[in-house]
Design an enzyme around this catalytic site. Sequence first.
Site, mmCIF file in Angstrom:
data_model
loop_
_atom_site.group_PDB
_atom_site.id
_atom_site.type_symbol
_atom_site.label_atom_id
_atom_site.label_comp_id
_atom_site.label_asym_id
_atom_site.label_seq_id
_atom_site.Cartn_x
_atom_site.Cartn_y
_atom_site.Cartn_z
ATOM 1 N N ASP A 10 1.049 -1.513 -0.071
ATOM 2 C CA ASP A 10 -0.252 -0.159 -0.091
ATOM 3 C C ASP A 10 0.604 1.203 0.059
ATOM 4 O O ASP A 10 1.101 1.992 1.382
ATOM 5 C CB ASP A 10 -0.805 0.293 1.073
ATOM 6 C CG ASP A 10 -1.814 -1.026 1.038
ATOM 7 O OD1 ASP A 10 -2.385 -1.193 -0.772
ATOM 8 O OD2 ASP A 10 -2.200 -2.072 1.986
ATOM 9 N N LYS A 32 0.378 -7.960 -3.022
ATOM 10 C CA LYS A 32 -0.147 -6.969 -3.860
ATOM 11 C C LYS A 32 -0.660 -5.868 -3.697
ATOM 12 O O LYS A 32 0.119 -4.863 -3.239
ATOM 13 C CB LYS A 32 -1.714 -7.379 -2.135
ATOM 14 C CG LYS A 32 -3.588 -6.828 -2.558
ATOM 15 C CD LYS A 32 -4.023 -7.242 -1.234
ATOM 16 C CE LYS A 32 -4.115 -5.998 -0.018
ATOM 17 N NZ LYS A 32 -4.386 -5.003 -1.158
ATOM 18 N N ASP A 59 -5.589 -6.688 -6.438
ATOM 19 C CA ASP A 59 -6.956 -6.279 -5.638
ATOM 20 C C ASP A 59 -7.293 -4.618 -6.301
ATOM 21 O O ASP A 59 -7.162 -3.919 -5.649
ATOM 22 C CB ASP A 59 -6.166 -5.895 -4.575
ATOM 23 C CG ASP A 59 -6.771 -5.452 -2.946
ATOM 24 O OD1 ASP A 59 -8.232 -6.194 -3.902
ATOM 25 O OD2 ASP A 59 -6.774 -5.327 -2.255
ATOM 26 N N LYS A 61 -11.506 -5.724 -7.209
ATOM 27 C CA LYS A 61 -12.426 -5.229 -6.452
ATOM 28 C C LYS A 61 -13.061 -4.990 -7.709
ATOM 29 O O LYS A 61 -14.174 -3.886 -7.126
ATOM 30 C CB LYS A 61 -13.042 -4.633 -5.642
ATOM 31 C CG LYS A 61 -11.506 -5.124 -4.448
ATOM 32 C CD LYS A 61 -12.418 -3.856 -2.823
ATOM 33 C CE LYS A 61 -11.643 -4.866 -1.799
ATOM 34 N NZ LYS A 61 -9.823 -4.439 -1.859
ATOM 35 N N ASP A 64 -19.481 -4.592 -11.437
ATOM 36 C CA ASP A 64 -20.326 -3.342 -12.538
ATOM 37 C C ASP A 64 -20.571 -4.417 -13.660
ATOM 38 O O ASP A 64 -21.194 -5.283 -12.934
ATOM 39 C CB ASP A 64 -18.777 -2.654 -13.910
ATOM 40 C CG ASP A 64 -19.474 -1.301 -14.457
ATOM 41 O OD1 ASP A 64 -20.828 -1.201 -14.727
ATOM 42 O OD2 ASP A 64 -19.024 -0.464 -14.353
ATOM 43 N N THR A 119 -15.254 -5.003 5.139
ATOM 44 C CA THR A 119 -15.070 -5.539 6.752
ATOM 45 C C THR A 119 -15.338 -4.527 8.092
ATOM 46 O O THR A 119 -15.128 -3.952 8.778
ATOM 47 C CB THR A 119 -13.559 -6.292 7.270
ATOM 48 O OG1 THR A 119 -12.471 -5.311 5.906
ATOM 49 C CG2 THR A 119 -13.537 -7.621 7.551
ATOM 50 N N ARG A 211 1.021 -2.897 7.202
ATOM 51 C CA ARG A 211 1.678 -2.900 7.842
ATOM 52 C C ARG A 211 2.866 -3.221 8.739
ATOM 53 O O ARG A 211 3.931 -2.862 8.988
ATOM 54 C CB ARG A 211 1.160 -1.533 8.634
ATOM 55 C CG ARG A 211 0.068 -0.366 7.295
ATOM 56 C CD ARG A 211 -0.860 0.012 8.466
ATOM 57 N NE ARG A 211 -1.630 -1.044 8.474
ATOM 58 C CZ ARG A 211 -3.060 -0.446 8.740
ATOM 59 N NH1 ARG A 211 -3.225 0.835 9.201
ATOM 60 N NH2 ARG A 211 -4.467 -1.717 8.609
HETATM 61 O O1 C5P Z 1 -1.750 -2.968 6.769
HETATM 62 P P1 C5P Z 1 -2.226 -4.300 6.808
HETATM 63 O O2 C5P Z 1 -2.075 -5.328 7.439
HETATM 64 O O3 C5P Z 1 -3.804 -3.731 7.644
HETATM 65 O O4 C5P Z 1 -3.386 -4.216 4.871
HETATM 66 C C1 C5P Z 1 -3.752 -5.041 4.859
HETATM 67 C C2 C5P Z 1 -4.453 -5.183 3.997
HETATM 68 O O5 C5P Z 1 -5.353 -5.721 3.391
HETATM 69 C C3 C5P Z 1 -4.912 -3.935 2.475
HETATM 70 O O6 C5P Z 1 -4.112 -3.490 2.229
HETATM 71 C C4 C5P Z 1 -6.199 -4.176 3.021
HETATM 72 O O7 C5P Z 1 -6.716 -2.887 2.271
HETATM 73 C C5 C5P Z 1 -6.564 -4.867 2.550
HETATM 74 N N1 C5P Z 1 -7.789 -5.754 3.571
HETATM 75 C C6 C5P Z 1 -7.806 -6.163 4.191
HETATM 76 N N2 C5P Z 1 -9.512 -6.222 5.189
HETATM 77 C C7 C5P Z 1 -10.693 -6.668 4.142
HETATM 78 C C8 C5P Z 1 -10.222 -6.473 2.138
HETATM 79 C C9 C5P Z 1 -8.755 -5.592 2.159
HETATM 80 O O8 C5P Z 1 -7.794 -4.907 5.703
HETATM 81 N N3 C5P Z 1 -12.002 -6.864 4.170
#
Ligand code: C5P
Length: 232
Positions: A10, A32, A59, A61, A64, A119, A211
């Site tokens: 990210d 990702k 990713d 998503k 449409d 989530t 992270r």
């Molecule tokens: O930094 P972290 O470990 O929280 O990153 C989780 C990754 O998974 C992020 O790219 C977030 O957008 C993605 N994600 C998520 N929950 C979801 C779908 C995708 O945290 N339900």
Amino acid sequence: MGKDVIIACDFASAKATYTFLDNFTDTKPFVKIGMELFYAEGPEIVKNIKARGHKIFLDLKLHDIPNTVKKSMAVLSQFDIDMINIHAAGTKPMMEAALEGLIRRDGTRPILIAVTQLTSTDEETMRKDLLIDKSIDEVVIHYALNAKRSGLDGVVCSPLEAEKVHNLCGKEFLTVTPGIRFADSEAGDQKRIMTPTEAKKIGSDYIVVGRPITAAKDPVSVYNRCVAEFVD
Ligand code: C5P
């Protein structure tokens, strides 16, 4: 299909992403690429990361009308990506169209998974904004079954839902689970979390870790710790 750790890259720019990936000299982790990076840098970022030897989960998503999703998937599968996703809320005709569009001329295709319920959406929001009067669990399971019946390979879900999804959709139906934290690290904005060891125990197929790895002083050792706990 082997278990693997996917790093959520990210980052806001290609430069920041390459600087991060340069840390990995011995291994080429599965990465990702999300909307921010893809929209900032375009298809080049996908081609360049692939050329560096990484597997890629794109990713984006998609959601449409079936025809638009099918044609977009046909474009995206040409990038030699390994995994891609759509929203199960797009319904079965859209998921079937996505799958059709993804198949390359040589018959291969990336893994296709569906987002069930984000989530960030809770039951109250589902009721108020989407007029869905069911529990989150019922919705997640229903969407996962729709994805399976449409021929998809699996779903993105909370690690807390992975076991239930496997019980209903079968062991071979993939669960890709973000929300991973070590017991001794910051949770940040993630609320429903699990450690890599727990995610392995409940049967996740892929964990998505952002992270805890990207913001670490030594990203390679944190990545290796994830692999040691989850894969080995
Ligand atoms: O930094 P972290 O470990 O929280 O990153 C989780 C990754 O998974 C992020 O790219 C977030 O957008 C993605 N994600 C998520 N929950 C979801 C779908 C995708 O945290 N339900």
